[in-house]
Write a protein that holds these residues in place. Structure first.
Motif, mmCIF file in Angstrom:
data_model
loop_
_atom_site.group_PDB
_atom_site.id
_atom_site.type_symbol
_atom_site.label_atom_id
_atom_site.label_comp_id
_atom_site.label_asym_id
_atom_site.label_seq_id
_atom_site.Cartn_x
_atom_site.Cartn_y
_atom_site.Cartn_z
ATOM 1 N N ARG A 1 0.815 -1.222 0.000
ATOM 2 C CA ARG A 1 0.000 0.000 0.000
ATOM 3 C C ARG A 1 0.845 1.266 0.000
ATOM 4 N N THR A 2 2.024 1.197 0.602
ATOM 5 C CA THR A 2 2.778 2.438 0.817
ATOM 6 C C THR A 2 4.101 2.489 0.057
ATOM 7 N N ILE A 3 4.403 1.457 -0.716
ATOM 8 C CA ILE A 3 5.725 1.374 -1.354
ATOM 9 C C ILE A 3 5.998 2.569 -2.257
ATOM 10 N N GLU A 4 4.964 3.075 -2.929
ATOM 11 C CA GLU A 4 5.205 4.185 -3.866
ATOM 12 C C GLU A 4 5.531 5.483 -3.136
ATOM 13 N N ARG A 5 5.149 5.568 -1.866
ATOM 14 C CA ARG A 5 5.434 6.790 -1.103
ATOM 15 C C ARG A 5 6.710 6.657 -0.274
ATOM 16 N N TYR A 6 7.290 5.460 -0.295
ATOM 17 C CA TYR A 6 8.450 5.197 0.543
ATOM 18 C C TYR A 6 9.727 5.719 -0.108
ATOM 19 N N ASP A 7 10.506 6.457 0.646
ATOM 20 C CA ASP A 7 11.772 6.981 0.162
ATOM 21 C C ASP A 7 12.869 6.033 0.638
ATOM 22 N N HIS A 8 13.398 5.221 -0.268
ATOM 23 C CA HIS A 8 14.259 4.095 0.104
ATOM 24 C C HIS A 8 15.538 4.526 0.842
ATOM 25 N N GLN A 9 16.465 5.120 0.128
ATOM 26 C CA GLN A 9 17.726 5.614 0.696
ATOM 27 C C GLN A 9 18.433 4.584 1.577
ATOM 28 N N GLY A 10 18.377 3.342 1.164
ATOM 29 C CA GLY A 10 19.149 2.318 1.856
ATOM 30 C C GLY A 10 18.629 1.909 3.224
ATOM 31 N N ARG A 11 17.406 2.299 3.538
ATOM 32 C CA ARG A 11 16.879 1.979 4.865
ATOM 33 C C ARG A 11 15.639 1.108 4.756
ATOM 34 N N PHE A 12 15.627 0.251 3.760
ATOM 35 C CA PHE A 12 14.417 -0.544 3.531
ATOM 36 C C PHE A 12 14.140 -1.504 4.685
ATOM 37 N N GLU A 13 15.152 -2.227 5.114
ATOM 38 C CA GLU A 13 14.918 -3.244 6.138
ATOM 39 C C GLU A 13 14.420 -2.653 7.454
ATOM 40 N N PRO A 14 15.057 -1.587 7.953
ATOM 41 C CA PRO A 14 14.496 -0.978 9.166
ATOM 42 C C PRO A 14 13.040 -0.547 8.975
ATOM 43 N N TRP A 15 12.730 -0.038 7.793
ATOM 44 C CA TRP A 15 11.364 0.408 7.510
ATOM 45 C C TRP A 15 10.406 -0.777 7.578
ATOM 46 N N LEU A 16 10.803 -1.892 6.948
ATOM 47 C CA LEU A 16 9.944 -3.074 6.911
ATOM 48 C C LEU A 16 9.754 -3.647 8.319
ATOM 49 N N PHE A 17 10.842 -3.757 9.049
ATOM 50 C CA PHE A 17 10.744 -4.357 10.380
ATOM 51 C C PHE A 17 10.039 -3.428 11.369
ATOM 52 N N ARG A 18 10.114 -2.138 11.103
ATOM 53 C CA ARG A 18 9.364 -1.201 11.947
ATOM 54 C C ARG A 18 7.856 -1.433 11.764
ATOM 55 N N ILE A 19 7.448 -1.680 10.517
ATOM 56 C CA ILE A 19 6.031 -1.984 10.264
ATOM 57 C C ILE A 19 5.635 -3.226 11.056
ATOM 58 N N ALA A 20 6.472 -4.273 10.950
ATOM 59 C CA ALA A 20 6.162 -5.539 11.630
ATOM 60 C C ALA A 20 6.088 -5.343 13.150
ATOM 61 N N ALA A 21 7.084 -4.647 13.686
ATOM 62 C CA ALA A 21 7.106 -4.450 15.152
ATOM 63 C C ALA A 21 5.919 -3.611 15.601
ATOM 64 N N ASN A 22 5.554 -2.615 14.803
ATOM 65 C CA ASN A 22 4.412 -1.788 15.177
ATOM 66 C C ASN A 22 3.112 -2.579 15.155
ATOM 67 N N LEU A 23 3.026 -3.540 14.242
ATOM 68 C CA LEU A 23 1.825 -4.377 14.214
ATOM 69 C C LEU A 23 1.699 -5.190 15.502
ATOM 70 N N VAL A 24 2.836 -5.699 15.979
ATOM 71 C CA VAL A 24 2.803 -6.451 17.243
ATOM 72 C C VAL A 24 2.392 -5.522 18.384
ATOM 73 N N ARG A 25 2.917 -4.304 18.354
ATOM 74 C CA ARG A 25 2.562 -3.334 19.411
ATOM 75 C C ARG A 25 1.078 -2.986 19.344
#
Lengths: 143, 194
Positions: free
Chosen positions: B59-83
């Motif tokens: 849903r949000t990939i087109e608005r995501y500004d990569h800049q080499g921080r993809f994994e933290p971004w992805l795992f932040r989504i996952a961790a926030n879902l658990v929270r």
């Protein structure tokens, strides 16, 4: 303090190598297939959303331009304040257009906001909405 | 994944190329699932949250500004879902924790219950299983911080922000957790050699 924190971070990361021995866990093939399928469905839904956003924005732009054109035609000629009023009207029009676009984006994005909490029903409704849009568009093209 | 390769995959994913999304799923879903499984202690919940993580990515990939921080971004989504899930449970009157599984429902307990350890069909050696059990025995707060560090590429500063705690607290908690883990493993080794 910063140096202490850096040292602690290095020590923690060195200790964390212990976790490399943790048993790997992974999705089984069936779960991986379900995930891929769900991703593809969502991707298709996003494509439809993007297309309707483009159509909606174009439509809003045309409608707003038409309104502005009519307003300028109807404005009294020779009125010394007409130019000033036209500037104000143009600003109001631009603001209204931006707001309409934001509302349209919000409307189309809204279907996703609570989709997780509301389960598949919300996504089904969203798909139905897009189906309705597509059907209307097809009828329009056939006119 | 090399930086160039990931950039190229992400650019295609932004253009909604299904094959690029498949590549992201194949490359990252095992680690995302691993984190979620060890945090929630349930394969079903972890599967559900893994799916939601990737749907949010789509849903949000087109608005995501990569800049080499993809994994933290992805795992932040996952961790926030658990929270978020933990908060919903809290609102329903259940005890709050980011890693909100109870000891009996931990991955080790689950593996004993359903007869699988999820290691791609391989039987894990005794030490690995003991390590998983030792992690289950940590407090939820300790478990969550070391698992976030292990599975994601989040820095401790990012983890601290995610957990809304000071950096020093995050580091001290991780240090304490790993110390307890090592102590438990050492104790088990000593027991087994007696």
């Amino acid at each position: 303090v910063t140096n202490d924190l850096r040292q602690l971070e290095r020590a923690v990361d060195a200790d964390a190598a212990l976790l490399d021995h943790l048993p790997a866990v992974g999705l089984d093939d069936a779960a991986r297939d379900r995930l891929r399928r769900a991703v593809h469905e969502e991707n298709a839904r996003c494509r439809r959303r993007d297309r309707w956003l483009r159509v909606g924005r174009s439509g809003l732009g045309v409608a707003a331009a038409a309104v502005l054109f009519v307003a300028l035609l109807l404005s009294p000629r020779g009125d010394s304040t007409a130019g000033l009023r036209a500037d104000v009207a143009l600003d109001d029009w631009a603001a209204a257009l931006a707001e309409s676009e934001a509302e349209l984006t919000g409307l189309l994005d809204g279907g996703w906001i609570s989709g997780y909490d509301q389960g598949d029903d919300a996504l089904d409704e969203l798909d139905a909405m897009f189906d309705s849009f597509d059907a209307s568009w097809q009828q329009f093209e056939e006119l | 994944v090399s930086r160039t390769s990931l950039d190229e995959i992400l650019a295609r994913a932004c253009r909604r190329d299904p094959a690029a999304l498949d590549q992201l799923v194949d490359r990252y879903s095992p680690r995302v699932f691993g984190l979620l499984y060890r945090l929630t202690g349930s394969r079903d919940v972890a599967e559900e949250l893994t799916q939601e993580t990737f749907l949010r990515l789509v849903r949000t990939i087109e608005r995501y500004d990569h800049q080499g921080r993809f994994e933290p971004w992805l795992f932040r989504i996952a961790a926030n879902l658990v929270r978020d899930r933990a908060r919903r449970r809290q609102r329903r009157g259940e005890e709050y924790s980011l890693a909100d599984h109870d000891q009996a429902a931990g991955p080790y307990a689950a593996s004993q219950r359903d007869g699988t350890d999820g290691t791609d069909g391989l039987v894990a050696d005794e030490e690995r299983v003991q390590l998983a059990a030792a992690i289950d025995a940590l407090s939820p707060a300790e478990r969550e911080i070391i698992l976030l560090r292990h599975y994601s590429e989040l820095s401790f500063r990012e983890i601290a922000e995610l957990l809304e705690i000071p950096l020093g607290t995050a580091l001290a908690r991780a240090h304490r957790a790993l110390g307890r883990l090592r102590a438990r493993m050492t104790a088990r080794e000593e027991e087994s050699t007696k």
